[in-house]
Design an enzyme around this catalytic site. Structure first.
Site, PDB file in Angstrom:
ATOM      1  N   TYR A   1      39.763  57.835  62.777  1.00 37.01           N
ATOM      2  CA  TYR A   1      39.028  58.086  61.380  1.00 37.01           C
ATOM      3  C   TYR A   1      40.240  58.231  60.203  1.00 37.01           C
ATOM      4  O   TYR A   1      39.895  57.749  59.191  1.00 37.01           O
ATOM      5  CB  TYR A   1      38.656  59.700  61.635  1.00 37.01           C
ATOM      6  CG  TYR A   1      37.884  59.990  60.303  1.00 37.01           C
ATOM      7  CD1 TYR A   1      36.462  59.949  60.191  1.00 37.01           C
ATOM      8  CD2 TYR A   1      38.477  60.428  59.098  1.00 37.01           C
ATOM      9  CE1 TYR A   1      35.558  60.221  59.209  1.00 37.01           C
ATOM     10  CE2 TYR A   1      37.772  60.822  58.222  1.00 37.01           C
ATOM     11  CZ  TYR A   1      36.385  60.450  57.921  1.00 37.01           C
ATOM     12  OH  TYR A   1      35.782  61.184  56.326  1.00 37.01           O
TER      13      TYR A   1
ATOM     14  N   PHE B   1      30.356  40.736  35.404  1.00 36.60           N
ATOM     15  CA  PHE B   1      29.319  40.582  36.423  1.00 36.60           C
ATOM     16  C   PHE B   1      28.446  41.542  36.580  1.00 36.60           C
ATOM     17  O   PHE B   1      28.630  42.664  35.887  1.00 36.60           O
ATOM     18  CB  PHE B   1      30.126  40.585  37.814  1.00 36.60           C
ATOM     19  CG  PHE B   1      29.652  40.405  39.059  1.00 36.60           C
ATOM     20  CD1 PHE B   1      28.793  38.931  39.248  1.00 36.60           C
ATOM     21  CD2 PHE B   1      29.290  41.122  39.966  1.00 36.60           C
ATOM     22  CE1 PHE B   1      28.308  38.460  40.337  1.00 36.60           C
ATOM     23  CE2 PHE B   1      28.502  40.715  41.221  1.00 36.60           C
ATOM     24  CZ  PHE B   1      27.946  39.757  41.424  1.00 36.60           C
ATOM     25  N   THR B   2      27.227  41.505  37.143  1.00 35.38           N
ATOM     26  CA  THR B   2      26.253  42.239  37.177  1.00 35.38           C
ATOM     27  C   THR B   2      26.683  43.846  37.553  1.00 35.38           C
ATOM     28  O   THR B   2      26.403  44.636  36.716  1.00 35.38           O
ATOM     29  CB  THR B   2      24.883  41.891  38.024  1.00 35.38           C
ATOM     30  OG1 THR B   2      25.496  41.751  39.347  1.00 35.38           O
ATOM     31  CG2 THR B   2      24.182  40.789  37.560  1.00 35.38           C
TER      32      THR B   2
ATOM     33  N   ASP C   1      39.583  40.849  38.612  1.00 36.85           N
ATOM     34  CA  ASP C   1      38.588  40.605  39.610  1.00 36.85           C
ATOM     35  C   ASP C   1      38.881  39.385  40.425  1.00 36.85           C
ATOM     36  O   ASP C   1      38.645  38.514  40.181  1.00 36.85           O
ATOM     37  CB  ASP C   1      37.076  40.641  38.972  1.00 36.85           C
ATOM     38  CG  ASP C   1      36.034  40.619  40.208  1.00 36.85           C
ATOM     39  OD1 ASP C   1      36.417  40.158  41.448  1.00 36.85           O
ATOM     40  OD2 ASP C   1      35.039  41.179  39.746  1.00 36.85           O
TER      41      ASP C   1
ATOM     42  N   LYS D   1      33.622  37.542  49.482  1.00 39.38           N
ATOM     43  CA  LYS D   1      33.557  36.166  49.326  1.00 39.38           C
ATOM     44  C   LYS D   1      34.757  35.381  49.731  1.00 39.38           C
ATOM     45  O   LYS D   1      34.707  34.963  51.067  1.00 39.38           O
ATOM     46  CB  LYS D   1      33.777  36.147  47.551  1.00 39.38           C
ATOM     47  CG  LYS D   1      33.102  37.229  46.909  1.00 39.38           C
ATOM     48  CD  LYS D   1      31.471  36.811  46.806  1.00 39.38           C
ATOM     49  CE  LYS D   1      30.600  38.196  46.534  1.00 39.38           C
ATOM     50  NZ  LYS D   1      30.770  38.562  45.050  1.00 39.38           N
TER      51      LYS D   1
ATOM     52  N   ARG E   1      20.042  33.644  37.792  1.00 39.66           N
ATOM     53  CA  ARG E   1      21.126  34.104  37.065  1.00 39.66           C
ATOM     54  C   ARG E   1      20.863  33.966  35.416  1.00 39.66           C
ATOM     55  O   ARG E   1      21.295  33.032  34.846  1.00 39.66           O
ATOM     56  CB  ARG E   1      22.546  33.537  37.221  1.00 39.66           C
ATOM     57  CG  ARG E   1      23.053  33.971  38.678  1.00 39.66           C
ATOM     58  CD  ARG E   1      23.449  35.134  38.790  1.00 39.66           C
ATOM     59  NE  ARG E   1      22.925  36.301  39.198  1.00 39.66           N
ATOM     60  CZ  ARG E   1      23.216  37.481  39.858  1.00 39.66           C
ATOM     61  NH1 ARG E   1      24.397  37.611  40.283  1.00 39.66           N
ATOM     62  NH2 ARG E   1      22.585  38.675  39.841  1.00 39.66           N
TER      63      ARG E   1
ATOM     64  N   PHE F   1      17.092  42.986  38.906  1.00 41.08           N
ATOM     65  CA  PHE F   1      16.578  41.463  39.637  1.00 41.08           C
ATOM     66  C   PHE F   1      16.625  41.727  41.224  1.00 41.08           C
ATOM     67  O   PHE F   1      16.099  40.994  41.938  1.00 41.08           O
ATOM     68  CB  PHE F   1      17.731  40.641  39.238  1.00 41.08           C
ATOM     69  CG  PHE F   1      19.414  40.865  39.665  1.00 41.08           C
ATOM     70  CD1 PHE F   1      19.905  41.829  38.580  1.00 41.08           C
ATOM     71  CD2 PHE F   1      19.785  40.616  40.690  1.00 41.08           C
ATOM     72  CE1 PHE F   1      21.308  42.240  39.286  1.00 41.08           C
ATOM     73  CE2 PHE F   1      21.156  40.916  41.216  1.00 41.08           C
ATOM     74  CZ  PHE F   1      21.817  41.738  40.532  1.00 41.08           C
TER      75      PHE F   1
HETATM   76  C1  LIG Z   1      30.435  39.680  44.472  1.00 39.43           C
HETATM   77  C2  LIG Z   1      31.267  40.195  43.382  1.00 39.43           C
HETATM   78  C3  LIG Z   1      31.172  41.443  42.837  1.00 39.43           C
HETATM   79  C4  LIG Z   1      30.754  42.645  43.615  1.00 39.43           C
HETATM   80  O1  LIG Z   1      31.082  42.850  44.990  1.00 39.43           O
HETATM   81  P1  LIG Z   1      29.995  43.325  46.122  1.00 39.43           P
HETATM   82  O2  LIG Z   1      30.840  43.148  47.260  1.00 39.43           O
HETATM   83  O3  LIG Z   1      28.880  42.222  46.171  1.00 39.43           O
HETATM   84  O4  LIG Z   1      29.708  44.638  45.851  1.00 39.43           O
HETATM   85  C5  LIG Z   1      32.141  42.034  41.817  1.00 39.43           C
HETATM   86  N1  LIG Z   1      32.539  40.822  41.189  1.00 39.43           N
HETATM   87  C6  LIG Z   1      32.688  39.589  41.417  1.00 39.43           C
HETATM   88  C7  LIG Z   1      33.277  38.367  40.611  1.00 39.43           C
HETATM   89  C8  LIG Z   1      31.551  39.105  42.443  1.00 39.43           C
HETATM   90  O5  LIG Z   1      31.541  37.756  42.737  1.00 39.43           O
END
Ligand SMILES: *Cc1c(COP(=O)(O)O)cnc(C)c1O
Length: 481
Positions: A79, A131-132, A222, A265, A388, A454
């Site tokens: 943990y 980003f969303t 990011d 990613k 998108r 969405f």
């Molecule tokens: C996917 C993504 C996020 C969010 O990440 P999650 O792991 O889906 O929460 C943030 N910024 C960018 C550029 C992304 O591609």
């Protein structure tokens, strides 16, 4: 890798062997029609059993390597104080060059923590593009998001190699207008997800840094798709052709005060991370971690995924890994252009994109052309893509739709999952759909959540166009495909 064939053509070739596979099926058109209707014309609400090729996202859907899977077997489930956390720390230091880091359960959790320590009412966060989940968290923290891209970024067909650049003149204006004290940080997204996976250049990152450093405004990266952005710098920016992906990533990090990423990613795992060399940021982040994520040495991730992330960080700077998806996407985009489809150019880093306002030019933006195109593509192919566009924007405070800058149908290419024949099939069905585009109508909501609608909102096809499109498809191809 791209190899040149003896007849002069370029071939994006897979630099891996497929050793474990997952069966997929192509359900017949009648099943696909029922599926998309039950899903409220929202591709997020489809089930895998009804999908042939899943191009919804590259998030958490990439093929892991043998070494990543092996690392998962030796994870330390303690943990607190787990060895897996320390191994991740070595990878963060070696690859990103940062001393301090915290895991988080995914990218948006990292954004939540960032918003907690930086965003306040009255502040503004300039960025190349939102980003969303970024926008949702920063706005819930009280900050306003300012997108200061070059005008070129909104040109869906362009030969600008760096449509993800921040416009430095606009940044200067923003600093003057709002004052450095109201700008908690500037954010650059490595390959801007929502505008087609378009990269920024190293020169632009350096320019941003030089402009904000005298004002003590931090640069936040990011880095979810950092390896692809680095690959584009290598391919497209003068002076970097002979630089390794590893050195390009290091240089990007050296120009940033804090990086956060979704591990889903570029690193091909499921998790997230924040890393910095600033002990103050680290201490502030650390304080919130047990509240929202978990103890600092696992941060909401499974220890297996932490192990795999440590390996994934090292592997993502291998040129063959960094280019694996980008090269296939370029092939995809070239084939769409050759077929006369309105693909977004130049090819970006996570997906092939189609400009739905051009594809379905007969639909007004209020009828959600990108959402309609994603649903129609599923219907005629079993390929799941993602809207998108305006559906991905939430309503304003008055309850009005906020029309998106772009209406894109995004067909993500998860890393090392699909092959060229899958791509050829998608291009063919898109081509058929383009020839029959006047059969595709608009959508309207009948169930609509207030935030990030969405994901789970449901819509219906105006004038029942889905049934008509399915009938036209069946007339051409028969009932079985
Ligand atoms: C996917 C993504 C996020 C969010 O990440 P999650 O792991 O889906 O929460 C943030 N910024 C960018 C550029 C992304 O591609």
């Amino acid at each position: 890798m791209i190899v040149r064939l003896s007849d002069g053509r370029s071939l994006p070739i897979e630099m891996y062997k497929v050793r474990i596979v997952q069966k997929t099926t192509l359900p017949p058109i009648s099943q696909r029609l029922t599926a998309i209707e039950e899903a409220g014309y929202n591709t997020f609400l489809l089930w895998t059993k009804d999908i042939f090729i899943d191009m919804l996202t590259d998030s958490g859907t990439n093929a892991m390597s043998d070494n990543q899977l092996a690392a998962m077997m030796v994870s330390d489930d303690a943990y607190a104080g787990g060895e897996s956390y320390r191994k991740l720390g070595c990878a963060v230091k070696d690859i990103l060059g940062f001393d301090y880091y915290v895991p988080a359960h995914q990218g948006r959790a990292a954004e939540h923590l960032l918003a907690k320590i930086f965003c306040r009412p009255g502040t503004v966060v300039p960025m190349n593009y939102h980003f969303t989940t970024t926008k949702a968290h920063f706005e819930m923290g009280g900050a306003r998001v300012l997108e200061i891209f070059h005008d070129d970024a909104m040109e869906t067909t362009s030969d600008n190699p760096f449509k993800g650049n921040i416009d430095l003149d606009k940044l200067k204006e923003v600093i003057k207008r709002y004052g450095p004290e109201n700008i908690p940080f500037v954010r650059l997204e490595a390959t801007t997800n929502l505008i087609g996976g378009q990269p920024f250049s190293m020169a632009n990152l350096r320019g941003v840094r030089e402009m904000v450093a005298p004002h003590k405004i931090p640069v936040v990266l990011d880095g979810s798709l950092v390896s692809e952005n680095a690959y584009f710098i290598k391919c497209r920016e003068q002076g970097y052709q002979d630089t390794s992906i590893e050195d390009i990533v290091k240089e990007m990090m050296s120009l940033s005060d804090l990086v956060y990423l979704s591990g889903r990613k570029s690193t091909c795992v499921r998790g997230g991370l924040l890393a910095t060399n600033n002990p103050e940021y680290f201490n502030e982040l650390k304080a919130w971690l047990p509240v929202y994520e978990g103890f600092i040495t696992y941060g909401g991730m499974s220890s297996k995924e932490i192990e795999a992330m440590a390996v994934g960080l090292r592997e993502m700077v291998d040129l063959d890994v960094a280019s694996s998806s980008a090269d296939l996407i370029k092939d995809f985009v070239d084939k769409m252009v050759a077929r006369g489809l309105p693909a977004v150019t130049p090819a970006g880093g996570l997906a092939g994109h189609v400009d739905a306002m051009k594809f379905l030019s007969h639909l007004p933006q209020e009828h959600y052309p990108a959402g309609a195109l994603a649903a129609a593509l599923f219907l005629v192919s079993g390929v799941r893509s993602m809207e998108r566009g305006t559906i991905s924007m939430d309503r304003d405070e008055q309850g009005n739709d906020v029309l998106s800058d772009l209406e894109l149908c995004r067909m993500a290419v998860p890393r090392r999952v699909y092959t060229m024949s899958h791509i050829d099939y998608v291009v063919d069905r898109l081509g058929w759909l383009h020839d029959h585009r006047e059969l595709v109508g608009g959508l309207e909501f009948y169930e609509e959540p207030p935030v990030l609608r969405f994901f789970t909102g449901k819509l219906k096809a105006l004038d029942d166009w889905g049934t008509k499109l399915a009938a036209a498809f069946e007339a051409d191809f028969g009932p079985h495909v």
